[in-house]
Design a protein around this motif. Structure first.
Motif, PDB file in Angstrom:
ATOM      1  N   ALA A 113      18.128  60.705  47.215  1.00  0.00           N
ATOM      2  CA  ALA A 113      17.642  60.950  48.581  1.00  0.00           C
ATOM      3  C   ALA A 113      16.613  62.075  48.595  1.00  0.00           C
ATOM      4  O   ALA A 113      15.612  62.018  49.319  1.00  0.00           O
ATOM      5  N   PHE A 114      16.829  63.120  47.771  1.00  0.00           N
ATOM      6  CA  PHE A 114      15.870  64.229  47.711  1.00  0.00           C
ATOM      7  C   PHE A 114      14.532  63.752  47.151  1.00  0.00           C
ATOM      8  O   PHE A 114      13.463  64.083  47.690  1.00  0.00           O
ATOM      9  N   LEU A 115      14.581  62.992  46.066  1.00  0.00           N
ATOM     10  CA  LEU A 115      13.337  62.513  45.463  1.00  0.00           C
ATOM     11  C   LEU A 115      12.600  61.569  46.413  1.00  0.00           C
ATOM     12  O   LEU A 115      11.368  61.559  46.470  1.00  0.00           O
ATOM     13  N   THR A 119       8.805  62.209  47.741  1.00  0.00           N
ATOM     14  CA  THR A 119       7.785  61.158  47.588  1.00  0.00           C
ATOM     15  C   THR A 119       7.182  60.783  48.933  1.00  0.00           C
ATOM     16  O   THR A 119       5.964  60.612  49.068  1.00  0.00           O
ATOM     17  N   GLY A 120       8.024  60.650  49.955  1.00  0.00           N
ATOM     18  CA  GLY A 120       7.524  60.292  51.281  1.00  0.00           C
ATOM     19  C   GLY A 120       6.601  61.339  51.855  1.00  0.00           C
ATOM     20  O   GLY A 120       5.590  61.027  52.477  1.00  0.00           O
ATOM     21  N   VAL A 129       9.068  64.358  57.090  1.00  0.00           N
ATOM     22  CA  VAL A 129      10.126  63.524  56.545  1.00  0.00           C
ATOM     23  C   VAL A 129      11.418  64.325  56.559  1.00  0.00           C
ATOM     24  O   VAL A 129      11.438  65.500  56.188  1.00  0.00           O
ATOM     25  N   ARG A 130      12.529  63.672  56.979  1.00  0.00           N
ATOM     26  CA  ARG A 130      13.789  64.382  57.134  1.00  0.00           C
ATOM     27  C   ARG A 130      14.871  63.725  56.296  1.00  0.00           C
ATOM     28  O   ARG A 130      14.874  62.509  56.113  1.00  0.00           O
ATOM     29  N   ALA A 131      15.790  64.547  55.804  1.00  0.00           N
ATOM     30  CA  ALA A 131      16.943  64.024  55.071  1.00  0.00           C
ATOM     31  C   ALA A 131      18.087  65.019  55.195  1.00  0.00           C
ATOM     32  O   ALA A 131      17.864  66.234  55.232  1.00  0.00           O
ATOM     33  N   ASP A 132      19.308  64.495  55.282  1.00  0.00           N
ATOM     34  CA  ASP A 132      20.504  65.321  55.278  1.00  0.00           C
ATOM     35  C   ASP A 132      21.197  65.137  53.934  1.00  0.00           C
ATOM     36  O   ASP A 132      21.528  64.014  53.546  1.00  0.00           O
ATOM     37  N   LEU A 133      21.393  66.246  53.246  1.00  0.00           N
ATOM     38  CA  LEU A 133      22.040  66.177  51.933  1.00  0.00           C
ATOM     39  C   LEU A 133      22.736  67.498  51.655  1.00  0.00           C
ATOM     40  O   LEU A 133      22.804  68.375  52.522  1.00  0.00           O
TER      41      LEU A 133
END
Length: 582
Positions: A113-115, A119-120, A129-133
């Motif tokens: 998910a981080f990669l 990339t995005g 770009v958002r992500a929860d991790l």
């Protein structure tokens, strides 16, 4: 004068100096003005440079002192800058972190998910770009965070990624938990088997809901622990798995699991560090508990339905860096537990349907195989009669035809019994009977067959109370078992049919001195889809064992086998005692 003039005149071989006319006064003024203008421009440039440097210093100071954790990454994800807030949150030293990949601090199963986030952002996404991790720190603390990423251009034109890291608070944590529960729904709906269901549930639970997850399933006779074990830190997952395997759950957590299953509602158990010394089974266990540092457990039952027994328990734990699990966490986890229970039921039904389809296919192949011999015999005898209709039929031919007809009749009856057992339509005419009568009937029926094979068949019946049973059906069970035993028993050996008291029941058994069964053959003995290879007798004998087990279970009993290569094989079944007023 003469000497001075002579000095001014060029010597022989030298050129006379060029005499320039004096500059006009206007040109001298213009040059002086231009010089002043250049000096003023230089002063302005130096002032602008100073202001720019000061602005850069202030920006760097503000960036470094910002309460929002931020970092600058290279296109490969290596750390270029790390402000103080990010360094504190991730427990990383800025100078030591520089040049290292940030993904090394990301929880192992969030790396993809981080990669994807990186990339995005570098691909020029129109918005952040958002992500929860989750990150894992040097102290083992799990940090649930929301990452916002955007591409940035450096002065030299190089592309970088600016990253903001926001630690999730209680409200955001609840939203992340709800989002994880919603996102796992498609995976649970399409899970092909139980293992896929458990893996999806564990991934949804950690880190969105907890730092660790253990799933226990209820087996046929007891709780099957550790069906799935996951920890936010991959290295700690092995510690948790080993601790659970060697010492089991903490006593308070084990009791909470029993309560959750019995009461069908969640249980929350605080397990502070001070409890570790009391709960540790030994010194090594204490070290494991200290390394894991799981300070709160929530246990939720996995339910199949309102009136169905629990399928298992979902155990979630909070660890270092995470607040104790509260009512909101348990509420969200209960949603996941309900989804998990429904998915387990669906996966088991799918597995049962697949097994039934395989059993049907095998049964058809087996019956077709068994029908081949009597059909061939019938065809041969009828062909003989057609060729010589006036000649009397030989007794051997009539006997063969009779055996073929009996075989066809037996197969037909067994298929009818199997269909009735599967549909639950088989009727039993129960009445109290003495076990000795049932055993003697079976021995008398199969005595001639045993004698013809040189096998001693005897009964061994201890004094037993009456049993409420269908005498014909239990006789059929014993006949199926005896046919199997007599087929495998070598000449000169003994087959024993016995009955003796058992707790709340009477235990019937058939023991032979055949070659014995391997563990694999024993495990698949009553599986109608297992094939005829390792099954004793193969063909209809295997089908007879399946029917025998179904008939015993229809009486409320249980049929099993005990054997090993080179040892006697014993088929035994318990039938409940008849009520005193029967």
């Amino acid at each position: 004068m003469t000497g001075s003039r002579r000095e001014l005149e060029p010597r022989e071989g030298e050129q006379a100096p060029v005499r320039r006319p004096p500059a006009p006064p206007a040109l001298e003024d213009a040059l002086a003005l231009h010089k002043v203008e250049l000096e003023l421009q230089n002063q302005e440039l130096r002032a602008s440079q100073a202001r720019l440097e000061a602005a850069r210093a202030r920006s760097a100071e503000l960036y470094d002192a910002s309460p929002v954790a931020s970092c600058l990454l290279s296109p490969r994800g290596n750390v270029l800058e790390l402000n103080q807030a990010a360094a504190a949150l991730l427990e990383a030293e800025p100078l030591r972190a520089a040049g290292r990949p940030l993904v090394a601090l990301v929880r192992w199963d969030d790396a993809a998910a981080f990669l994807e986030l990186l990339t995005g952002a570098l691909a020029g996404a129109p918005a952040r770009v958002r992500a929860d991790l989750a990150f894992r720190t040097r102290s083992g603390r799990a940090v649930a965070a929301r990452l916002l990423a955007a591409a940035a251009r450096e002065e030299d034109g190089g592309l970088t990624c600016r990253l903001a890291i926001v630690e999730l608070d209680d409200r955001a944590r609840r939203e992340a938990g709800l989002r994880a529960v919603a996102e796992v729904a498609p995976a649970l709906a399409t899970a092909a088997d139980e293992a896929q269901v458990l893996a999806a549930v564990a991934r949804a639970a950690v880190p969105a809901l907890a730092c660790a997850c253990v799933i226990d399933l209820v087996g046929e006779e007891a709780l099957v622990p550790r069906a799935a074990v996951v920890h936010v830190d991959g290295a700690r997952a092995e510690d948790l798995r080993e601790a659970e395997a060697r010492w089991g759950a903490l006593p308070s957590v084990g009791l909470a699991t029993v309560d959750a299953l019995q009461q069908r509602r969640p249980q929350v158990v605080p397990t502070p560090a001070s409890y570790f010394d009391l709960a540790a089974r030994d010194e090594e266990h204490g070290r494991f508990l200290g390394r894991l540092g799981l300070h709160t457990w929530a246990v939720l039952p996995l339910l199949a339905g309102a009136d169905e027994p629990p399928l298992g328990a979902l155990r979630l734990a909070a660890g270092p860096g995470r607040a104790p699990l509260d009512a909101d966490d348990v509420e969200v986890a209960a949603l996941l537990a309900r989804q998990a229970g429904a998915a387990l039921v669906a996966a088991r039904r799918l597995a049962a349907a697949d097994a039934a389809a395989r059993a049907r296919d095998h049964l058809l192949a087996e019956v077709a195989h068994d029908l081949g011999t009597p059909a061939t015999v019938t065809q041969m005898v009828t062909a003989t009669l057609e060729l010589a209709p006036a000649r009397p039929v030989a007794p051997k031919s009539l006997a063969a035809l009779r055996r073929a007809a009996d075989r066809l009749r037996s197969l037909t009856l067994q298929l009818q019994d199997l269909t009735g057992l599967d549909r639950g339509t088989l009727r039993l005419a129960r009445a109290p009977h003495a076990p000795v009568d049932v055993v003697q009937d079976a021995v008398a029926l199969h005595g001639p067959v045993a004698e013809g094979g040189g096998v001693a068949l005897r009964a061994a019946v201890a004094p037993c109370p009456a049993v409420l049973l269908d005498r014909d059906r239990v006789g059929q069970v014993l006949s199926n078992l005896l046919e199997n035993a007599l087929r495998l028993a070598p000449g000169g050996s003994e087959v024993v049919v016995a009955a003796r008291p058992a707790p709340g029941a009477v235990r019937f058994s058939v023991e032979d001195r055949g070659p014995g069964l391997t563990a694999d053959a024993l495990a698949r003995l009553f599986d109608r889809a297992a094939g005829t290879g390792p099954r004793p007798g193969g063909g209809v004998a295997g089908l007879g064992l399946v029917i025998a087990r179904g008939l015993v279970e229809a009486h409320g009993g249980r049929l099993w086998a005990e054997s090993a290569p080179g040892r006697p094989t014993v088929f035994a079944f318990d039938l409940p005692l008849a009520p005193e007023d029967a």
